[in-house]
Design an enzyme around this catalytic site. Sequence first.
Site, PDB file in Angstrom:
ATOM      1  N   GLU A 205      45.196  84.262 113.201  1.00  0.00           N
ATOM      2  CA  GLU A 205      46.290  84.151 114.184  1.00  0.00           C
ATOM      3  C   GLU A 205      47.663  83.906 113.565  1.00  0.00           C
ATOM      4  O   GLU A 205      48.663  83.994 114.244  1.00  0.00           O
ATOM      5  CB  GLU A 205      45.962  83.109 115.256  1.00  0.00           C
ATOM      6  CG  GLU A 205      45.895  81.669 114.784  1.00  0.00           C
ATOM      7  CD  GLU A 205      44.471  81.228 114.518  1.00  0.00           C
ATOM      8  OE1 GLU A 205      43.630  82.085 114.171  1.00  0.00           O
ATOM      9  OE2 GLU A 205      44.205  80.017 114.638  1.00  0.00           O
ATOM     10  N   ASN A 206      47.688  83.607 112.268  1.00  0.00           N
ATOM     11  CA  ASN A 206      48.995  83.486 111.625  1.00  0.00           C
ATOM     12  C   ASN A 206      49.600  84.848 111.291  1.00  0.00           C
ATOM     13  O   ASN A 206      50.706  84.913 110.759  1.00  0.00           O
ATOM     14  CB  ASN A 206      48.913  82.610 110.374  1.00  0.00           C
ATOM     15  CG  ASN A 206      47.888  83.097 109.377  1.00  0.00           C
ATOM     16  OD1 ASN A 206      46.789  83.467 109.735  1.00  0.00           O
ATOM     17  ND2 ASN A 206      48.272  83.131 108.117  1.00  0.00           N
TER      18      ASN A 206
END
Lengths: 218, 235
Positions: free
Chosen positions: A52-53
């Site tokens: 998700e980064n």
Amino acid sequence: MSETKTGWTRDEMAARAAKELQNGFYVNLGIGIPTLVANHIPDGVDVTLQSENGMLGMGPFPYAGEEDPDLINAGKQTITTLPKSSFFDSAASFAMIRGGHIDLSILGAMEVSENGDIANWMIPGKMVKGMGGAMDLVAGVKRCIALFDHTNKRGESKFLKACTLPLTGQNCIDMVITDHGVFERDDGQKRFRLKELAPNITLEEVQSKTEANVIWSS
Amino acid sequence: MSHKVYDTAAAALKDLPFDGMTVMSGGFGLCGIAENLIAALRDSGVKDLTMISNNAGVDGFGLGQLLERRQIKKMLSSYVGENKEFERQYLSGELELEFNPQGTLAERIRAGGAGIPGFYTKTGVGTLVAEGKEHKKFHGETYLMETGLTADLSIIKAWKGDTEGNLIFKATARNFSPLMATAGKITVAEVDELVAPGELDPNFIHTPGIFVQRIVQATCEKRIENLTLRERSPS
């Protein structure tokens, strides 16, 4: 004298969760036991791991000397790319998650309730680190699997009638995998049903350790 | 030379800080943080900052440097936890903290930068995050309203930039920075490589120069928070 092993180890829980992966899936794995799922992706199943980064197509950890400080996963571990990898900003990343484009999320839990609520981010009175992307994942991903130890250190059920800790999301967990077995429900209206028992776990034992109202017969 | 280019991070920030300001700081963990601009902000002595940043650095590095000198009044983050000084200040009540789900934080910044004052999301419905927020049903499902975020200043880090402020980010160091560039009244970018216009292919610009008011070339230490390696299998 050899002791009979009962239940699944963390690695075996991860391996069991990996059986839920299907060819072509885009998958987000949470921090902790869910990270281990990546080591058990079945042969012939091609999945794309989202971090998700800001990455799709997460590759393995780097060899010594090949680490890149600009290339990490959501657990801040150094990782590598694959030929299919792509990078993007955090808004695009969460458009994938919140927009329902990710097929499967596998996450850790402190508690799960019989109606699919999950608590995994906060213990009141203790220093709270934050929810990170967990609330977005459980709210937005098509199918969510919670992976956790069946009981706490005092032997009390973590699969409950209702969560006691602050929630991460409501009615969002589709499958529960613990060291004792697998529980599944078809949709948000139905109860969880026991699907599988871990090795040497009896039905009586798991029933005695489960507070949630589960359908025990298949 | 373009009017956007400054020689040092300190020069780029010189006239900008004021006490009580809101600052967005790019990065995920220590990955992609504007190390030199954070240090320059610390050295400016500015106080009572509201910092909008996914994380809060570690002790003595990243935003940890501003925490050490008690320059931050309030943090808006999704995950903190890697920082003992942060924990101490928070538990003693010196530091305010507002947790936002990471996707909500990203979208609030994106919305703020795009002139969108609020939006509805499913994230956080039925949790502490929803308390006091407007709820609304769409297609039979409940959503809650979140507001857009802007800042007096955004400090971001890119890989390559030209003197017009066009930016290209590297790998996962991109994260929140392109969003924050749009949401800062003034955005200052530090870049590993500063080049002349024309040297970056316009097809591959991530952040167009309109969102970047100042740019400075700077060398980053790029500390790794969690070095994880795999064994070479014996051949």
